[in-house]
Design an enzyme around this catalytic site. Structure first.
Site, PDB file in Angstrom:
ATOM      1  N   CYS A 167       0.787  -1.280  -0.033  1.00 15.30           N
ATOM      2  CA  CYS A 167       0.083  -0.015   0.068  1.00 15.30           C
ATOM      3  C   CYS A 167       0.824   1.303   0.075  1.00 15.30           C
ATOM      4  CB  CYS A 167      -0.796  -0.229   1.441  1.00 15.30           C
ATOM      5  SG  CYS A 167      -1.736  -1.570   1.453  1.00 15.30           S
ATOM      6  N   HIS A 309      -4.900   6.548   5.590  1.00 17.12           N
ATOM      7  CA  HIS A 309      -4.914   5.485   4.661  1.00 17.12           C
ATOM      8  C   HIS A 309      -6.233   4.915   4.738  1.00 17.12           C
ATOM      9  CE1 HIS A 309      -3.304   2.036   2.497  1.00 17.12           C
ATOM     10  NE2 HIS A 309      -3.490   1.533   3.498  1.00 17.12           N
ATOM     11  N   HIS A 346      -9.913   0.428  -2.245  1.00 18.29           N
ATOM     12  CA  HIS A 346      -8.718   0.422  -1.776  1.00 18.29           C
ATOM     13  C   HIS A 346      -7.724   0.116  -3.281  1.00 18.29           C
ATOM     14  CE1 HIS A 346      -4.824  -0.205  -0.171  1.00 18.29           C
ATOM     15  NE2 HIS A 346      -5.340  -0.976   0.896  1.00 18.29           N
TER      16      HIS A 346
END
Length: 411
Positions: A167, A309, A346
């Protein structure tokens, strides 16, 4: 003496907008790019929704030749090239120079690239058709294929490389590019990240049961960061790109400056202290934020907005806790905070770059995008910070003179 580093170009291919104008409009309107994906339903996925950039054939032709498109079967390459070249163009830099540009380089990351092309190649090899693989299989399936594509298209002769850190890939790429310019080894760097879409990328996550299955009939409500009813993340894909440049070079070119990168930090928790390969060590997250602020020379009380995030999983409250500890601020004293995941899902290795582009647009355009689907805040989060700090008001403005841009790499 380290050089100051500014941002002079932006590019994006996101599920809710392809290109900076469309993406900016979608951010301001809080528009979702999450859709029902029939292929996932046919393959019996539990999660049958996802975010895929709505790229048109006309848009493809603005970045690729007919021959390139005929052989192209890597969505990550497609998104990465579109975002990277758009950022380069917006920076006002020349394409296809006759000689290498020795002062310009690329750090463009990915997690997994060209899976569909790889699958196509496997079938041909198994059928004894090696000679029909074509000349672009290698460049479409190797991780560094995206930086190789961009390097050849833009003629960048400085460092051209690919990173891969899950990520954090996109934000790590930005920091690598920043370091190369600040140390005087380059004048300009194209930084960003991309990720493929589809069942062969998303299948493993579905098997892990970390993706939501409760909103197949209501896709736009599926990604619910910060929410008490969050049931897992929604998969996404795309790419984001930034042109970083020394302040001297940008001023000499009279380039548009979107913001300045003040610093950042990268670390890892060593899979210790409650952390694992897929879950961050809480103390590492806190330390990363603290060190990023220190490196940037930004005091905790100067932070006005956090683009989190915040993936819509059980780790959202842990992320908020890390921020309260690192900043020493909680309750009504906590900065405003939002998450892009409610609009785009995501986007895996593309997440950091796309969300950095969104943060810079907020900074340069003077708006704060809303956290979509965060209306029912998790009680563990509201116990830490004032609910008014979660931004759902589209028209809330920031005073630019107060906003500080800091890149904190939080996985």
């Amino acid at each position: 003496m380290r050089k100051r580093v500014v941002i002079t170009g932006l590019g994006v291919a996101a599920p809710n907008g392809v290109g900076i104008p469309a993406f900016t409009q979608a951010l301001q309107a809080g528009e979702s790019g999450v859709r029902f994906q029939p292929q996932l339903a046919e393959l019996k996925f539990s999660c049958q929704i996802g975010g895929i950039p709505p790229v048109t054939e006309e848009q493809k032709q603005q970045y690729f030749s007919e021959l390139q498109l005929k052989q192209l079967n890597s969505s990550g390459i497609l998104y990465g090239v579109m975002a990277g070249v758009e950022a380069w163009r917006k920076a006002g830099l020349p394409e296809q120079p006759t000689e290498p540009d020795w002062d310009s380089g690329i750090v463009f990351g990915t997690g997994m690239l060209g899976v569909d092309k790889f699958r196509e190649a496997i079938y041909k090899v198994d059928e004894g058709q090696v000679r029909r693989l074509g000349s672009t299989v290698v460049t479409q399936t190797m991780a560094s294929g995206i930086s190789a594509y961009l390097g050849g298209m833009l003629g960048c002769g400085n460092q051209t490389t690919t990173n891969s850190s899950a990520c954090a890939t996109g934000t790590e790429a930005i920091l690598w590019a920043y370091d190369r310019i600040a140390s005087g080894q380059a004048q300009r760097m194209l930084a960003g990240s991309c990720n493929d879409h589809g069942p062969y990328i998303w299948g493993g996550f579905d098997a892990m049961r970390v993706m939501t299955y409760q909103h197949n009939d209501s896709p736009e409500r599926g990604s619910r960061p910060l929410s008490a009813t969050a049931s897992g993340f929604v998969p996404g894909s795309g790419a984001g790109a930034l042109v970083l440049e020394s302040l001297e070079s940008a001023l000499a070119r009279n380039a548009v400056i979107y913001g300045e990168v003040l610093g950042g930090h990268v670390n890892a928790g060593g899979q210790r202290g409650g952390g694992s390969m897929t879950a961050p060590n809480p103390s590492a997250v806190r330390r990363c934020i603290e060190q990023a602020l220190a490196h940037a020379g930004v005091a905790p009380e100067a932070v006005d907005l956090i683009d989190g995030h915040l993936t819509a999983t059980t780790k959202d409250s842990a992320e908020i806790l890390a921020w309260t500890q690192a900043l020493g601020r909680s309750g009504a004293d906590f900065p405003y905070i939002n998450s892009l995941k409610g609009m785009i899902g995501h986007c895996l290795s593309a997440a950091g770059a796309i969300e950095s582009v969104a943060a810079i647009l907020e900074l340069s355009e003077g708006f704060i995008y809303p956290s979509r689907n965060s209306e029912d805040l998790h009680p563990d989060i509201t116990a830490l910070i004032d609910p008014k700090k979660f931004l759902s008001n589209l028209f809330q403005k920031l005073f630019r003179s107060l906003l500080k841009l800091t890149l904190a790499l939080v996985m």
